[in-house]
Design a protein around this motif. Sequence first.
Motif, mmCIF file in Angstrom:
data_model
loop_
_atom_site.group_PDB
_atom_site.id
_atom_site.type_symbol
_atom_site.label_atom_id
_atom_site.label_comp_id
_atom_site.label_asym_id
_atom_site.label_seq_id
_atom_site.Cartn_x
_atom_site.Cartn_y
_atom_site.Cartn_z
ATOM 1 N N GLN A 188 -26.056 33.289 67.941
ATOM 2 C CA GLN A 188 -25.720 32.276 68.954
ATOM 3 C C GLN A 188 -25.492 32.920 70.314
ATOM 4 O O GLN A 188 -25.980 32.430 71.335
ATOM 5 N N THR A 230 -30.974 29.614 61.472
ATOM 6 C CA THR A 230 -30.728 30.802 62.281
ATOM 7 C C THR A 230 -31.752 31.878 61.928
ATOM 8 O O THR A 230 -32.007 32.147 60.755
ATOM 9 N N CYS A 255 -38.468 27.505 61.274
ATOM 10 C CA CYS A 255 -37.010 27.681 61.247
ATOM 11 C C CYS A 255 -36.348 27.020 62.451
ATOM 12 O O CYS A 255 -35.294 26.400 62.328
ATOM 13 N N CYS A 256 -36.956 27.139 63.617
ATOM 14 C CA CYS A 256 -36.412 26.481 64.809
ATOM 15 C C CYS A 256 -36.397 24.975 64.625
ATOM 16 O O CYS A 256 -35.404 24.315 64.953
ATOM 17 N N ASP A 257 -37.484 24.415 64.100
ATOM 18 C CA ASP A 257 -37.551 22.972 63.868
ATOM 19 C C ASP A 257 -36.517 22.512 62.849
ATOM 20 O O ASP A 257 -36.051 21.376 62.899
ATOM 21 N N SER A 258 -36.153 23.396 61.922
ATOM 22 C CA SER A 258 -35.201 23.051 60.861
ATOM 23 C C SER A 258 -33.783 23.522 61.164
ATOM 24 O O SER A 258 -32.912 23.468 60.285
ATOM 25 N N SER A 259 -33.550 24.034 62.378
ATOM 26 C CA SER A 259 -32.225 24.535 62.802
ATOM 27 C C SER A 259 -31.699 25.635 61.888
ATOM 28 O O SER A 259 -30.519 25.675 61.538
ATOM 29 N N ASP A 271 -33.298 22.722 53.793
ATOM 30 C CA ASP A 271 -31.875 22.478 54.054
ATOM 31 C C ASP A 271 -30.961 23.480 53.362
ATOM 32 O O ASP A 271 -29.800 23.641 53.750
ATOM 33 N N TRP A 279 -34.107 34.339 72.570
ATOM 34 C CA TRP A 279 -34.273 33.215 71.655
ATOM 35 C C TRP A 279 -34.389 33.636 70.210
ATOM 36 O O TRP A 279 -33.966 32.906 69.317
ATOM 37 N N ARG A 336 -28.758 33.955 71.851
ATOM 38 C CA ARG A 336 -29.519 32.818 72.389
ATOM 39 C C ARG A 336 -28.938 32.348 73.707
ATOM 40 O O ARG A 336 -29.668 31.947 74.606
#
Length: 183
Positions: free
Chosen positions: A166, A115, A109-113, A81, A174, A169
């Motif tokens: 952003q 960047t 990192c994707c699972d944890s949002s 976090d 991605w 993406r």
Amino acid sequence: MKWVNTILDPFVKELQHVYDMTIVRTFFFFQACKTLNVMFCPLRMQSVGLALEELLVTAQKQDCLTVGIYESAKLLNADPDSVVLCVLAADDVDDVALQIHFTLLQSFCCDSSITILRVLGVQRLQQLLGAVDARNEEEHGDLHCMLVTNPQADHCRLQEVGTYCQESRRLDQWVPELALQER
């Protein structure tokens, strides 16, 4: 019941036409956006590259930069976090072991949002970060993965890099990529 279909049929046809036109306009709008983004790409990438360089140097000075694949994995496991940006740097795309590490880090990192940004220009990163901090040369020798953790949460350069990611993406890239300019 036939009279209802007779009355509503023109309205339904008109709504279908408006709906179809909206889809066509949206398609052309996104195509135009992609074209404009390609046209201004070098200038935009240079600006974001400078922002990233400044962000990394600032984060290192504030002790908000974790450098190295192993150190990054430990931090992601302990406190994901706190991480606001993951930078994966490699000039050699043929290094299979490195690509496997990247895939695992990207997934986490994707699972944890968090960047993610892939960077070309490891030599430039060595110039930037090696000159600022020579405390532990062994630790800073592995610049393939860097995590930025909360450097003054409203840091404008972090926002600029995040916006670039952003936008990338949204254009179906991605894991955004950025080439740092040699100096």
